[in-house]
Design a protein around this motif. Structure first.
Motif, mmCIF file in Angstrom:
data_model
loop_
_atom_site.group_PDB
_atom_site.id
_atom_site.type_symbol
_atom_site.label_atom_id
_atom_site.label_comp_id
_atom_site.label_asym_id
_atom_site.label_seq_id
_atom_site.Cartn_x
_atom_site.Cartn_y
_atom_site.Cartn_z
ATOM 1 N N ASN A 163 -11.646 -23.900 -18.089
ATOM 2 C CA ASN A 163 -10.471 -23.794 -17.222
ATOM 3 C C ASN A 163 -10.869 -23.528 -15.772
ATOM 4 O OD1 ASN A 163 -8.727 -24.265 -19.335
ATOM 5 N ND2 ASN A 163 -8.133 -22.120 -19.602
ATOM 6 N N ILE A 164 -11.843 -22.640 -15.581
ATOM 7 C CA ILE A 164 -12.302 -22.321 -14.225
ATOM 8 C C ILE A 164 -12.890 -23.556 -13.563
ATOM 9 C CG2 ILE A 164 -14.001 -20.997 -12.886
ATOM 10 C CD1 ILE A 164 -13.644 -18.752 -15.057
ATOM 11 N N LEU A 165 -13.634 -24.348 -14.321
ATOM 12 C CA LEU A 165 -14.251 -25.559 -13.765
ATOM 13 C C LEU A 165 -13.199 -26.624 -13.443
ATOM 14 C CD1 LEU A 165 -17.024 -26.450 -12.920
ATOM 15 C CD2 LEU A 165 -17.404 -27.374 -15.216
ATOM 16 N N VAL A 166 -12.177 -26.747 -14.297
ATOM 17 C CA VAL A 166 -11.052 -27.658 -14.001
ATOM 18 C C VAL A 166 -10.409 -27.240 -12.686
ATOM 19 C CG1 VAL A 166 -8.727 -28.369 -14.711
ATOM 20 C CG2 VAL A 166 -10.562 -28.279 -16.408
ATOM 21 N N ASP A 167 -10.174 -25.926 -12.541
ATOM 22 C CA ASP A 167 -9.544 -25.394 -11.334
ATOM 23 C C ASP A 167 -10.432 -25.612 -10.110
ATOM 24 O OD1 ASP A 167 -7.500 -24.053 -9.942
ATOM 25 O OD2 ASP A 167 -8.552 -22.138 -10.096
ATOM 26 N N ALA A 168 -11.746 -25.409 -10.281
ATOM 27 C CA ALA A 168 -12.675 -25.575 -9.156
ATOM 28 C C ALA A 168 -12.608 -26.992 -8.595
ATOM 29 C CB ALA A 168 -14.097 -25.254 -9.608
ATOM 30 N N TYR A 169 -12.645 -27.984 -9.488
ATOM 31 C CA TYR A 169 -12.551 -29.372 -9.036
ATOM 32 C C TYR A 169 -11.160 -29.679 -8.487
ATOM 33 C CZ TYR A 169 -17.126 -30.589 -10.994
ATOM 34 O OH TYR A 169 -18.478 -30.668 -11.242
ATOM 35 N N GLY A 170 -10.136 -29.108 -9.132
ATOM 36 C CA GLY A 170 -8.770 -29.344 -8.673
ATOM 37 C C GLY A 170 -8.536 -28.821 -7.276
ATOM 38 N N ARG A 171 -9.020 -27.604 -6.991
ATOM 39 C CA ARG A 171 -8.861 -26.996 -5.667
ATOM 40 C C ARG A 171 -9.549 -27.831 -4.589
ATOM 41 N NH1 ARG A 171 -7.773 -21.310 -5.303
ATOM 42 N NH2 ARG A 171 -7.288 -20.402 -7.327
ATOM 43 N N GLY B 18 -9.779 -31.024 -4.628
ATOM 44 C CA GLY B 18 -9.191 -32.363 -4.573
ATOM 45 C C GLY B 18 -9.931 -33.398 -5.391
ATOM 46 N N ARG B 19 -10.820 -32.942 -6.282
ATOM 47 C CA ARG B 19 -11.603 -33.882 -7.095
ATOM 48 C C ARG B 19 -10.979 -33.971 -8.488
ATOM 49 N NH1 ARG B 19 -17.680 -31.881 -5.578
ATOM 50 N NH2 ARG B 19 -18.211 -33.237 -7.348
ATOM 51 N N HIS B 20 -9.864 -34.666 -8.549
ATOM 52 C CA HIS B 20 -9.065 -34.684 -9.776
ATOM 53 C C HIS B 20 -9.750 -35.445 -10.917
ATOM 54 C CE1 HIS B 20 -7.580 -38.842 -9.042
ATOM 55 N NE2 HIS B 20 -7.755 -38.500 -7.781
ATOM 56 N N ARG B 21 -10.586 -36.419 -10.591
ATOM 57 C CA ARG B 21 -11.278 -37.169 -11.662
ATOM 58 C C ARG B 21 -12.246 -36.254 -12.417
ATOM 59 N NH1 ARG B 21 -10.896 -40.935 -7.569
ATOM 60 N NH2 ARG B 21 -9.734 -42.834 -8.103
ATOM 61 N N GLU B 22 -13.001 -35.428 -11.652
ATOM 62 C CA GLU B 22 -13.918 -34.483 -12.290
ATOM 63 C C GLU B 22 -13.141 -33.433 -13.085
ATOM 64 O OE1 GLU B 22 -14.227 -35.517 -9.141
ATOM 65 O OE2 GLU B 22 -16.326 -35.552 -8.486
ATOM 66 N N ALA B 23 -11.990 -33.008 -12.545
ATOM 67 C CA ALA B 23 -11.148 -32.038 -13.257
ATOM 68 C C ALA B 23 -10.701 -32.623 -14.594
ATOM 69 C CB ALA B 23 -9.935 -31.663 -12.402
ATOM 70 N N GLU B 24 -10.313 -33.889 -14.574
ATOM 71 C CA GLU B 24 -9.882 -34.590 -15.793
ATOM 72 C C GLU B 24 -11.037 -34.677 -16.795
ATOM 73 O OE1 GLU B 24 -6.979 -36.143 -17.964
ATOM 74 O OE2 GLU B 24 -6.527 -36.463 -15.830
ATOM 75 N N ALA B 25 -12.241 -34.951 -16.281
ATOM 76 C CA ALA B 25 -13.414 -35.080 -17.161
ATOM 77 C C ALA B 25 -13.738 -33.760 -17.852
ATOM 78 C CB ALA B 25 -14.616 -35.561 -16.347
ATOM 79 N N SER C 219 -2.008 -29.039 -11.651
ATOM 80 C CA SER C 219 -2.205 -28.648 -10.249
ATOM 81 C C SER C 219 -3.221 -29.559 -9.566
ATOM 82 C CB SER C 219 -2.675 -27.191 -10.172
ATOM 83 O OG SER C 219 -1.706 -26.316 -10.682
ATOM 84 N N ALA C 220 -4.271 -29.925 -10.305
ATOM 85 C CA ALA C 220 -5.305 -30.811 -9.740
ATOM 86 C C ALA C 220 -4.700 -32.146 -9.338
ATOM 87 C CB ALA C 220 -6.430 -31.005 -10.756
ATOM 88 N N HIS C 221 -3.885 -32.724 -10.222
ATOM 89 C CA HIS C 221 -3.276 -34.017 -9.925
ATOM 90 C C HIS C 221 -2.157 -33.889 -8.888
ATOM 91 C CE1 HIS C 221 -5.560 -36.472 -12.665
ATOM 92 N NE2 HIS C 221 -5.340 -35.633 -13.655
ATOM 93 N N ALA C 222 -1.494 -32.724 -8.867
ATOM 94 C CA ALA C 222 -0.457 -32.496 -7.857
ATOM 95 C C ALA C 222 -1.070 -32.507 -6.463
ATOM 96 C CB ALA C 222 0.247 -31.166 -8.112
#
Length: 400
Positions: free
Chosen positions: A193-201, A203-210, A232-235
């Motif tokens: 979850n933290i890593l998804v958030d890190a990429y999302g913050r 603006g790297r939504h593809r990495e967040a998705e991965a 939030s990442a995609h938003a």
């Protein structure tokens, strides 16, 4: 049950009082919690560290941080012997209050009296710096923990990952994630979850998705928070269609969207100018009673950025009419920001005064918005003077 215990002439122990304190704090009955301390004194029983720690723990979980500081000071005045648990709790209190240097001061005080820190203490201090994105300080504490002979566990690694995430360095969070695995410490759901958030913050939504997909591939079911962070990442990237897909996926998983997830969807609509969709979702949330201050912050900010000042003021007024919801520094600053974009300096000052009168103190973002509203040097000087006086009064750090 406590009354029945007394009626049976059983003598309460310090563990009994500790349980009572936690229970009262959990339900928000702070006056009753204070009553427990008073009752102990009336019976000639000085509250021990066990009792005080239970009180601090209850206040921490109830997010009553100011009261926790007050109780901690009282504990020291009463010359009650503090221990590792006491200091760890207070580091957590200051960390959650976004006061990492106060947390560090408690840690130093602990060391000065020879009280030994454990891995929970170090992790709490890493978290205190992590919440403010102070990754260098978090890294220092992490290294100090290892030098003290403590092997980092998943909670310590997660805290350090959080520091890099909040600082806007997803690569740093990813490196800590890899290091954790290399050291034989298995990442948990929170790590992903933290890593998804890190990429999302970032603006790297593809990495967040991965990372989200990797979470599932490792046999872990995404939680509500997992979906919310992906939303939030995609938003942030403006991909509303994918946000709606994630929301549908959430429903399909049998999860009912909580306020955080709905706020993320609301933000997606607001950021992309789909205000009709935002308003429909807001109406549904109000009907369901699932709004919080962040809900209205999203709406106020969206209307303000779009230049719809009347709608923004209506949303602000609606929020003020909701029981249990009070405007915070983000609400006031977003409202000021709308007028600052139009260089309505006087209106910004009026809102600033309303904010202070309401007992809400500005932060660095507020100061920057006020400066942005200025049209000449005289106004800049006036704002600087106001900010400095507020800094002295509220001990709030500004960078003007």
């Amino acid at each position: 049950m406590y009354t029945a215990l007394l009626e049976a002439r059983c003598v309460p122990t310090e563990d009994t009082y500790a349980l009572l304190l936690r229970a009262y704090c959990n339900v928000g009955s702070l006056h009753r919690a204070e009553g427990v301390i008073s009752e102990m004194r009336e019976h000639g029983i000085p509250p021990s560290a066990t009792v005080y720690n239970a009180y601090l723990d209850g206040l921490l979980k109830a997010r009553c941080t100011e009261k926790a500081v007050e109780v901690y000071q009282r504990m020291k005045r009463d010359r009650c012997r503090t221990n590792t648990e006491t200091y760890t709790l207070m580091i957590n209190v200051y960390g959650k209050s976004k006061q990492p240097m106060s947390a560090m001061k408690v840690f130093n005080e602990m060391q000065s009296i020879g009280c030994k820190a454990n891995i929970c203490t170090y992790t709490a201090l890493v978290n205190a710096f992590a919440r403010e994105g102070l990754c260098e300080k978090a890294e220092e504490v992490f290294e100090e923990m290892q030098q003290a002979g403590h092997e980092p566990d998943v909670y310590a690694y997660n805290a350090l990952m959080e520091a890099y995430s909040r600082a806007g360095f997803p690569q740093g969070a990813s490196e800590i994630f890899s290091l954790m695995q290399h050291m034989g410490c298995e990442p948990d759901r929170a790590s992903y979850n933290i890593l998804v958030d890190a990429y999302g913050r970032a603006g790297r939504h593809r990495e967040a998705e991965a990372v989200f997909e990797s979470l599932k591939q490792h046999g872990m079911a995404p939680t509500m928070k997992s979906h919310m962070l992906l939303l939030s990442a995609h938003a942030r990237s403006g991909n509303v269609a994918r946000c709606e897909e994630v929301m549908a996926q959430l429903h399909k998983s049998g999860l009912v969207p909580d306020t955080f997830a709905l706020n993320a969807m609301l933000n997606a609509y607001g950021r992309t100018g789909r205000l009709d969709d935002m308003e429909r979702l807001l109406a549904a949330m109000e009907h369901r009673g699932s709004c919080d201050v962040s809900t209205y912050n999203v709406v106020v900010n969206a209307y303000g950025r779009a230049g719809y000042l009347e709608r923004m003021e209506a949303a602000f007024a609606a929020m003020k009419g909701k029981r249990g919801i009070a405007a915070d520094v983000v609400t006031w600053t977003s409202r000021m920001g709308a007028y600052a974009r139009k260089k309505e300096y006087r209106r910004c000052l009026e809102i600033f005064e309303e904010m202070v009168d309401a007992g809400c103190y500005p932060d660095a973002g507020t100061a920057k918005v006020l400066v942005a509203a200025c049209s000449d040097e005289q106004q800049v000087e006036q704002v600087t003077a106001i900010v400095r006086s507020m800094h002295k009064e509220a001990k709030t750090l500004f960078t003007v």
